[in-house]
Design an enzyme around this catalytic site. Sequence first.
Site, short mmCIF file in Angstrom:
data_model
loop_
_atom_site.label_atom_id
_atom_site.label_comp_id
_atom_site.label_asym_id
_atom_site.label_seq_id
_atom_site.Cartn_x
_atom_site.Cartn_y
_atom_site.Cartn_z
N ASN A 42 0.83 -1.50 0.28
CA ASN A 42 -0.09 -0.59 0.21
C ASN A 42 1.01 1.12 -0.41
OD1 ASN A 42 0.38 -0.87 2.84
ND2 ASN A 42 -1.01 0.40 3.89
N ILE A 43 0.26 2.09 -0.37
CA ILE A 43 0.87 3.21 -1.22
C ILE A 43 0.31 4.95 -0.46
CG2 ILE A 43 2.40 5.30 -2.08
CD1 ILE A 43 2.99 2.78 -4.03
N GLU A 44 0.30 5.22 1.13
CA GLU A 44 -0.79 6.23 1.54
C GLU A 44 -0.21 7.83 1.11
OE1 GLU A 44 -0.88 4.67 5.37
OE2 GLU A 44 -2.17 3.39 5.04
N TYR A 48 -5.98 11.49 2.46
CA TYR A 48 -5.99 10.16 2.52
C TYR A 48 -6.26 9.37 2.05
CZ TYR A 48 -4.67 11.39 7.63
OH TYR A 48 -3.86 11.80 8.97
N CYS A 53 -4.17 1.13 -2.46
CA CYS A 53 -4.02 -0.91 -1.97
C CYS A 53 -2.68 -0.95 -2.64
CB CYS A 53 -5.13 -1.19 -1.40
SG CYS A 53 -6.54 -0.78 -0.71
N GLU A 55 -3.20 -4.70 -2.99
CA GLU A 55 -3.51 -5.67 -3.79
C GLU A 55 -3.61 -4.69 -5.63
OE1 GLU A 55 -5.04 -4.50 -1.39
OE2 GLU A 55 -6.28 -6.32 -0.91
N CYS A 86 -9.97 -4.64 -0.13
CA CYS A 86 -12.09 -3.95 0.23
C CYS A 86 -12.55 -3.80 -0.47
CB CYS A 86 -10.60 -2.86 0.77
SG CYS A 86 -10.10 -1.63 -1.59
N CYS A 89 -10.69 -2.42 -4.44
CA CYS A 89 -10.19 -3.46 -5.16
C CYS A 89 -10.91 -4.12 -5.67
CB CYS A 89 -8.86 -4.28 -4.15
SG CYS A 89 -7.46 -2.95 -3.50
N1 THU Z 1 -5.40 -1.85 2.34
C1 THU Z 1 -4.57 -2.16 1.19
O1 THU Z 1 -3.61 -1.55 1.19
N2 THU Z 1 -5.19 -4.00 1.07
C2 THU Z 1 -6.25 -3.55 1.67
O2 THU Z 1 -7.21 -4.66 0.80
C3 THU Z 1 -7.61 -3.14 2.92
C4 THU Z 1 -6.89 -1.54 3.02
C5 THU Z 1 -4.59 -0.15 2.78
C6 THU Z 1 -4.93 1.00 2.45
C7 THU Z 1 -4.15 1.60 3.76
O3 THU Z 1 -3.60 1.89 3.34
C8 THU Z 1 -4.29 0.59 4.60
O4 THU Z 1 -4.37 -0.29 4.68
C9 THU Z 1 -5.00 1.21 5.74
O5 THU Z 1 -7.39 0.83 5.33
#
Ligand code: THU
Length: 136
Positions: A42-44, A48, A53, A55, A86, A89
């Site tokens: 994941n790259i935030e 936000y 994500c 995936e 999520c 995704c």
């Molecule tokens: N996140 C994912 O990378 N994949 C998922 O299926 C659920 C959530 C990440 C997004 C965010 O960076 C962190 O998890 C918290 O939601």
Amino acid sequence: MKTAEIFARLQDIQKNALAGFSHFRVAALVETEDGQMFSGFNIESSSYGLTICAERVALFKALSEGSRKFKRIYLLCDGEQACSPCGACRQVIMDYAPDVEIIMFDRSGKSDRMSIRDLLPRAFGPEHLTKPDHSC
Ligand code: THU
């Protein structure tokens, strides 16, 4: 690739996640039908909602490198329980990899699996889109 190797690889990928805002690190591996593996974490963003994500990072890498057929997506996230993709995704996976199985590891290395079709029943898809009417 053996399950233990995949799990070890996910643990390595997870270490590099750019998750400085949530501190929730997720790692994904996408396996193509011809056996290639594409990784993602994941790259935030400080804005936000722009976060992406793990995936989708892995799947978009695979797609942008020309892969079109996928077998499996492996996942590992922080926390006690294995996490599943999520909703956003799930939609993208259904659009581009409708035949995949998702293998979800918990942090002890135990895994659960489910098909994307079971994770997203009655999915929205291209068949629901009407053809654009360009006549004005
Ligand atoms: N996140 C994912 O990378 N994949 C998922 O299926 C659920 C959530 C990440 C997004 C965010 O960076 C962190 O998890 C918290 O939601």
